[in-house]
Design a protein around this motif. Structure first.
Motif, mmCIF file in Angstrom:
data_model
loop_
_atom_site.group_PDB
_atom_site.id
_atom_site.type_symbol
_atom_site.label_atom_id
_atom_site.label_comp_id
_atom_site.label_asym_id
_atom_site.label_seq_id
_atom_site.Cartn_x
_atom_site.Cartn_y
_atom_site.Cartn_z
ATOM 1 N N ARG A 35 0.845 -1.197 0.000
ATOM 2 C CA ARG A 35 0.000 0.000 0.000
ATOM 3 C C ARG A 35 0.880 1.248 0.000
ATOM 4 N NH1 ARG A 35 -3.041 -3.223 -1.277
ATOM 5 N NH2 ARG A 35 -5.095 -3.767 -0.443
ATOM 6 N N LYS A 36 0.406 2.256 -0.691
ATOM 7 C CA LYS A 36 1.064 3.564 -0.706
ATOM 8 C C LYS A 36 0.034 4.606 -0.294
ATOM 9 C CE LYS A 36 1.797 5.638 -4.632
ATOM 10 N NZ LYS A 36 2.352 6.070 -5.945
ATOM 11 N N TYR A 37 0.438 5.508 0.596
ATOM 12 C CA TYR A 37 -0.473 6.493 1.148
ATOM 13 C C TYR A 37 -0.099 7.893 0.653
ATOM 14 C CZ TYR A 37 -1.672 2.567 4.107
ATOM 15 O OH TYR A 37 -2.071 1.332 4.542
ATOM 16 N N PRO A 38 -1.014 8.842 0.760
ATOM 17 C CA PRO A 38 -0.760 10.190 0.226
ATOM 18 C C PRO A 38 0.386 10.903 0.942
ATOM 19 C CG PRO A 38 -3.114 9.837 0.622
ATOM 20 C CD PRO A 38 -2.396 8.695 1.261
ATOM 21 N N MET A 39 0.885 11.921 0.259
ATOM 22 C CA MET A 39 1.955 12.748 0.827
ATOM 23 C C MET A 39 1.418 13.585 1.989
ATOM 24 S SD MET A 39 4.973 12.724 -1.077
ATOM 25 C CE MET A 39 5.593 14.388 -1.250
ATOM 26 N N ILE A 40 2.260 13.789 2.990
ATOM 27 C CA ILE A 40 1.958 14.667 4.113
ATOM 28 C C ILE A 40 3.099 15.679 4.219
ATOM 29 C CG2 ILE A 40 1.615 14.838 6.604
ATOM 30 C CD1 ILE A 40 -0.694 13.529 5.200
ATOM 31 N N TYR A 41 2.734 16.946 4.429
ATOM 32 C CA TYR A 41 3.714 18.022 4.496
ATOM 33 C C TYR A 41 3.771 18.598 5.905
ATOM 34 C CZ TYR A 41 3.598 17.907 -0.602
ATOM 35 O OH TYR A 41 3.688 17.506 -1.912
ATOM 36 N N TYR A 42 4.973 18.974 6.314
ATOM 37 C CA TYR A 42 5.179 19.622 7.610
ATOM 38 C C TYR A 42 5.924 20.934 7.378
ATOM 39 C CZ TYR A 42 3.825 15.322 9.973
ATOM 40 O OH TYR A 42 3.133 14.231 10.420
ATOM 41 N N GLU A 43 5.372 22.016 7.900
ATOM 42 C CA GLU A 43 6.029 23.311 7.816
ATOM 43 C C GLU A 43 6.416 23.762 9.214
ATOM 44 O OE1 GLU A 43 5.433 27.881 6.152
ATOM 45 O OE2 GLU A 43 3.762 26.462 6.081
ATOM 46 N N LYS A 44 7.671 24.140 9.361
ATOM 47 C CA LYS A 44 8.165 24.657 10.635
ATOM 48 C C LYS A 44 8.228 26.167 10.545
ATOM 49 C CE LYS A 44 11.807 24.074 14.087
ATOM 50 N NZ LYS A 44 13.078 23.393 14.406
ATOM 51 N N LEU A 45 7.453 26.841 11.387
ATOM 52 C CA LEU A 45 7.399 28.294 11.380
ATOM 53 C C LEU A 45 8.545 28.884 12.192
ATOM 54 C CD1 LEU A 45 3.555 28.819 11.850
ATOM 55 C CD2 LEU A 45 4.847 28.518 9.726
ATOM 56 N N ALA A 46 8.699 30.198 12.070
ATOM 57 C CA ALA A 46 9.799 30.881 12.756
ATOM 58 C C ALA A 46 9.688 30.766 14.266
ATOM 59 C CB ALA A 46 9.833 32.351 12.340
ATOM 60 N N ASN A 47 8.462 30.662 14.783
ATOM 61 C CA ASN A 47 8.278 30.553 16.236
ATOM 62 C C ASN A 47 8.407 29.122 16.748
ATOM 63 O OD1 ASN A 47 5.956 29.376 15.292
ATOM 64 N ND2 ASN A 47 4.547 30.895 16.174
ATOM 65 N N GLY A 48 8.780 28.200 15.862
ATOM 66 C CA GLY A 48 8.968 26.811 16.257
ATOM 67 C C GLY A 48 7.757 25.934 16.088
ATOM 68 N N THR A 49 6.623 26.504 15.740
ATOM 69 C CA THR A 49 5.404 25.720 15.540
ATOM 70 C C THR A 49 5.548 24.836 14.307
ATOM 71 O OG1 THR A 49 4.087 27.486 16.524
ATOM 72 C CG2 THR A 49 2.910 25.828 15.219
ATOM 73 N N LEU A 51 -15.812 11.631 8.563
ATOM 74 C CA LEU A 51 -14.733 12.323 7.878
ATOM 75 C C LEU A 51 -14.197 13.446 8.746
ATOM 76 C CD1 LEU A 51 -16.399 12.721 4.362
ATOM 77 C CD2 LEU A 51 -14.901 10.878 5.125
ATOM 78 N N THR A 52 -12.883 13.564 8.802
ATOM 79 C CA THR A 52 -12.220 14.711 9.416
ATOM 80 C C THR A 52 -11.495 15.436 8.301
ATOM 81 O OG1 THR A 52 -11.942 13.512 11.495
ATOM 82 C CG2 THR A 52 -10.596 15.478 11.174
ATOM 83 N N ARG A 63 -13.999 5.281 9.557
ATOM 84 C CA ARG A 63 -13.426 6.596 9.844
ATOM 85 C C ARG A 63 -12.348 6.916 8.819
ATOM 86 N NH1 ARG A 63 -13.441 10.156 13.927
ATOM 87 N NH2 ARG A 63 -14.626 8.745 15.257
ATOM 88 N N ALA A 64 -12.292 8.196 8.453
ATOM 89 C CA ALA A 64 -11.302 8.667 7.486
ATOM 90 C C ALA A 64 -10.379 9.681 8.150
ATOM 91 C CB ALA A 64 -11.989 9.309 6.288
ATOM 92 N N GLY A 65 -9.078 9.579 7.834
ATOM 93 C CA GLY A 65 -8.097 10.533 8.330
ATOM 94 C C GLY A 65 -7.361 11.190 7.184
ATOM 95 N N ASP A 66 -6.151 11.675 7.469
ATOM 96 C CA ASP A 66 -5.366 12.331 6.434
ATOM 97 C C ASP A 66 -4.940 11.367 5.331
ATOM 98 O OD1 ASP A 66 -5.556 14.824 7.532
ATOM 99 O OD2 ASP A 66 -3.639 14.740 8.588
ATOM 100 N N ASP A 67 -4.900 10.059 5.637
ATOM 101 C CA ASP A 67 -4.513 9.075 4.627
ATOM 102 C C ASP A 67 -5.647 8.746 3.664
ATOM 103 O OD1 ASP A 67 -1.968 8.883 5.594
ATOM 104 O OD2 ASP A 67 -2.380 7.147 6.881
ATOM 105 N N CYS A 68 -6.847 9.161 4.002
ATOM 106 C CA CYS A 68 -8.002 8.822 3.169
ATOM 107 C C CYS A 68 -8.006 9.656 1.894
ATOM 108 C CB CYS A 68 -9.299 9.052 3.946
ATOM 109 S SG CYS A 68 -10.786 8.696 2.994
ATOM 110 N N GLU A 69 -8.381 9.022 0.786
ATOM 111 C CA GLU A 69 -8.545 9.700 -0.497
ATOM 112 C C GLU A 69 -10.007 9.583 -0.916
ATOM 113 O OE1 GLU A 69 -4.724 9.368 -3.111
ATOM 114 O OE2 GLU A 69 -5.032 7.420 -2.178
#
Length: 362
Positions: free
Chosen positions: A89-103, A297-298, A332-338
């Motif tokens: 199985r292959k799941y969708p891409m997930i992106y992470y952005e690190k902001l200047a304040n560390g978030t 769905l979320t 239930r569907a999460g971020d991996d759901c298409e």
């Protein structure tokens, strides 16, 4: 390795086949007889070693890499030198952005595309009254940018696959591909065979095997696949499960469904940090099997509008439980759901959606 020594599996005189050993300490070349133990050490790992036969000739081994089955991987055994696997199985891409304040913000592919589009529009000075146009899923909330916003964003991408052994394996594992890009995601196909070198195990608090890539990780696509051997692995091609058959699955199973939406409801918006919002939508669906499923769905985008009476395809739903009183299976569907409405999809899903539409017409 220490446990093997304590249990008596390794002792003085045992021969080891070692791959991926690392030199620790003084990196200058020395004769082994002249180097003290405090100067230079050779670091070996359990996942990169195996016990050799007593009559094995010492020195360089003709097989340079130690291939391991997934069932023999130790979560605390260090780098896994080589695997021969099938991508299940292959799941969708997930992106992470690190902001200047560390978030650190997690985004789906859809969210990341809209953030990039928003930045381009604001930087071009054409943002007045602009909103991202969405027809199927509503709008994705994006941060508000202006011309003074730094253009350099600290964004990394990753995606997950599930793999099984090609030879003599009865174990599956997840592999997290770090610092990935869209080309990496496109190149990896379900049902294909790969040799993967230098991955690292990690733990998530369960009994499953979890691996991740490292800077040393390399891939080799294997063109030769024996159909009989492939059929004997744990790989099962994707297929759409009838709504009425979902209740026969084990709790926690992944399932793909194509169904008619009978009714939909939506809860109030739940806003999280840094403007990332989620909408919780519940769908009641059915198909020709006349079973009922409740799909929760979320969504990081606005809820699907005017969805009642439409046929929707879902991939990577998670089966939670079966309500025997009302004969309803809960998914239930999460971020991996298409979710597929009108966009192009895989042939198996397209045929299933067409089948539900034909059943509706009849």
């Amino acid at each position: 390795m220490e446990r093997a020594i304590a249990n008596g599996k390794l002792s003085v005189g045992t021969k080891l086949s070692i791959c991926g050993a690392q030199l620790i300490g003084d990196m200058q070349p020395h004769s082994p007889l002249d180097t003290s133990s405090s100067d230079t050490l050779l670091s070996i790992t359990t996942n990169g070693s195996r016990i050799a036969a007593w009559d094995t000739k010492l020195g360089y081994h003709p097989q340079r890499l130690v291939y391991r089955s997934l069932s023999s991987v130790h979560h605390d055994g260090g780098t896994v030198t080589a695997l021969d696997v099938i991508v299940c199985r292959k799941y969708p891409m997930i992106y992470y952005e690190k902001l200047a304040n560390g978030t650190r913000i997690r985004r789906t592919t859809r969210e990341e595309e809209e953030v990039q589009r928003s930045m381009r529009v604001y930087q071009d000075g054409t943002a007045d009254g602009w909103r991202p146009p969405f027809l199927e899923h509503g709008r994705v909330p994006v941060p508000q940018y202006d011309k003074e916003t730094p253009t350099d964003r600290n964004v990394s991408a990753q995606f997950k696959i599930r793999i099984c052994d090609y030879y003599h394996g009865n174990q599956m594992a997840s592999l997290l591909l770090l610092d990935a890009n869209e080309l990496n995601h496109m190149d990896i196909c379900e049902g294909s065979r790969y040799r993967i070198f230098f991955t690292m195990p990690y733990t998530l608090g369960d009994k499953s095997i979890h691996l991740k890539t490292t800077r040393k990780t390399r891939w080799e696509t294997m063109r030769s696949i024996d159909p009989a051997k492939l059929a004997s692995t744990l790989y099962i091609p994707r297929h759409v499960t009838a709504v009425g058959a979902v209740a026969t699955l084990e709790a926690g199973s992944e399932v793909d469904v194509a169904a008619l939406v009978l009714h939909s409801t939506c809860n109030e918006e739940k806003r999280l940090s840094e403007g990332r919002s989620f909408w919780h939508q519940t769908l009641m669906v059915t198909d020709a099997s006349k079973g009922l499923c409740q799909v929760k769905l979320t969504l990081a985008c606005r809820p699907m509008r005017n969805i009642d009476g439409q046929v929707v395809g879902f991939a990577n739903l998670r089966y939670e439980a079966y309500d025997a009183k009302y004969s309803i299976a809960h998914l239930r569907a999460g971020d991996d759901c298409e979710i597929y409405l009108k966009q192009k999809t895989a042939p198996y899903m397209f045929q299933a959606i067409q089948g539900v539409r034909e059943w509706m017409r009849k």
